[in-house]
Motif scaffolding. Structure first.
Motif, PDB file in Angstrom:
ATOM      1  N   ASN A 106       0.822  -1.209   0.000  1.00  0.00           N
ATOM      2  CA  ASN A 106       0.000   0.000   0.000  1.00  0.00           C
ATOM      3  C   ASN A 106       0.857   1.260   0.000  1.00  0.00           C
ATOM      4  O   ASN A 106       0.540   2.239  -0.687  1.00  0.00           O
ATOM      5  N   TRP A 109       2.206   1.766  -3.499  1.00  0.00           N
ATOM      6  CA  TRP A 109       1.162   2.265  -4.384  1.00  0.00           C
ATOM      7  C   TRP A 109       0.899   3.751  -4.149  1.00  0.00           C
ATOM      8  O   TRP A 109       0.733   4.521  -5.104  1.00  0.00           O
ATOM      9  N   LYS A 113       1.430   6.638  -6.973  1.00  0.00           N
ATOM     10  CA  LYS A 113       0.309   7.502  -7.352  1.00  0.00           C
ATOM     11  C   LYS A 113       0.648   8.972  -7.175  1.00  0.00           C
ATOM     12  O   LYS A 113       0.363   9.788  -8.055  1.00  0.00           O
ATOM     13  N   ASN A 186      -3.251  -0.835 -12.087  1.00  0.00           N
ATOM     14  CA  ASN A 186      -4.068  -0.625 -10.882  1.00  0.00           C
ATOM     15  C   ASN A 186      -5.226   0.330 -11.137  1.00  0.00           C
ATOM     16  O   ASN A 186      -5.665   1.045 -10.228  1.00  0.00           O
ATOM     17  N   ARG A 188      -8.299   0.026 -11.336  1.00  0.00           N
ATOM     18  CA  ARG A 188      -9.503  -0.157 -10.511  1.00  0.00           C
ATOM     19  C   ARG A 188      -9.394   0.562  -9.164  1.00  0.00           C
ATOM     20  O   ARG A 188     -10.397   0.763  -8.487  1.00  0.00           O
ATOM     21  N   LYS A 189      -8.178   0.934  -8.781  1.00  0.00           N
ATOM     22  CA  LYS A 189      -7.992   1.654  -7.525  1.00  0.00           C
ATOM     23  C   LYS A 189      -8.127   3.167  -7.707  1.00  0.00           C
ATOM     24  O   LYS A 189      -8.078   3.908  -6.725  1.00  0.00           O
ATOM     25  N   ARG A 191     -10.043   6.745  -8.922  1.00  0.00           N
ATOM     26  CA  ARG A 191     -11.401   7.283  -8.972  1.00  0.00           C
ATOM     27  C   ARG A 191     -11.805   7.638 -10.394  1.00  0.00           C
ATOM     28  O   ARG A 191     -12.938   7.406 -10.802  1.00  0.00           O
TER      29      ARG A 191
END
Length: 263
Positions: A106, A109, A113, A186, A188-189, A191
């Motif tokens: 996490n 990620w 991001k 990723n 799907r993570k 918005r």
């Protein structure tokens, strides 16, 4: 640790200048990261012992390489600093490897991001600046205080290519491709995945970098191979079609800048 990762993309900033050699935030944060690592690990005898071995091996290789080159090639101080920097980065990689169990997926990620968002925004502002839409002084001292000839941001002509916070487009595209592939993987993570990925693809295309194009296509190809879902064609087809459309729509410019001018 997040500060360490973010400092690595600030390629056009110098925080310390020794003579004519500028030292960027990457080296400073790496040095403090190594120092912090030893402070945090001071109660771990086993880890200290292992890294003492690594340290001695790397130190021996560094000294042998540096001294032999200095004697044979009469290396100046600036080149010696570059070799020392490589040594520091190599040793920092051992520290990161030793801390691998403390770094969660996490956390990685989140860093990816935030780096992606930062480089996209910085790239957009840089593009507006080097094309004359906004004045260069707005970003010069904040992101581009290195005034050397290798920093394309400071060219005195119209420059419609994205470099973001890097010296030139190929440096930026090499790093950005990895972040963009991660965002696609990723999605799907996210918005607003379609919007964020489209903006990233546009910025990558605006680098007009052979390195970036080939790296992205190879990464996308391997991502498709690893994807076992039945709808993978639906996920990747819009991106492929967009890239193909861009290449054909601006064929003459792309071929001229990416291939002909580099021959």
């Amino acid at each position: 640790m997040a500060t360490l990762f973010f400092s690595m993309v600030l390629q056009c900033n110098n925080v310390i200048v020794i003579g004519e050699t500028g030292i960027g935030p990457q080296l400073v944060t790496t040095f403090f990261f190594i120092a912090t690592y030893f402070v945090l690990q001071r109660n771990s005898v086993e880890r200290k012992t292992n890294h003492s071995k690594y340290f001695l091996i790397i130190l021996f290789v560094f000294c042998f390489y540096a001294l032999s080159n200095a004697l044979i090639l009469n290396i100046e101080g600036g080149k010696f600093m570059e070799i020392a920097s490589l040594y520091i980065y190599l040793f920092a990689s051992f520290c990161l490897y030793d801390l691998r169990d403390s770094i969660s997926d996490n956390f990685i990620w989140i860093v990816i991001k935030k780096l992606y968002f930062f480089l996209v925004i910085a790239g957009g502002l840089q593009f507006l600046s080097t094309t004359g839409v906004i004045p260069k002084w707005l970003l010069s001292e904040f992101l581009f205080n290195d005034k050397s000839e290798y920093v394309y941001y400071h060219v005195n002509y119209f420059y419609p290519r994205v470099t973001s916070t890097f010296m030139e487009p190929s440096y930026f595209s090499s790093i950005f491709c990895g972040l963009l592939i991660s965002m696609i993987y990723n999605r799907r993570k996210l918005r607003y995945p379609n919007l964020l990925i489209t903006v990233g693809v546009v910025e990558l295309l605006l680098t007009v970098s052979t390195t970036g194009y080939l790296t992205f296509l190879c990464g996308l190809f391997f991502l498709m191979l690893l994807d076992s879902s039945k709808d993978k064609l639906v996920k990747y087809l819009p991106i492929i079609m967009f890239v193909v459309f861009f290449v054909f729509a601006f064929w003459d410019t792309v071929i001229q800048d990416v291939i002909v001018n580099k021959m």
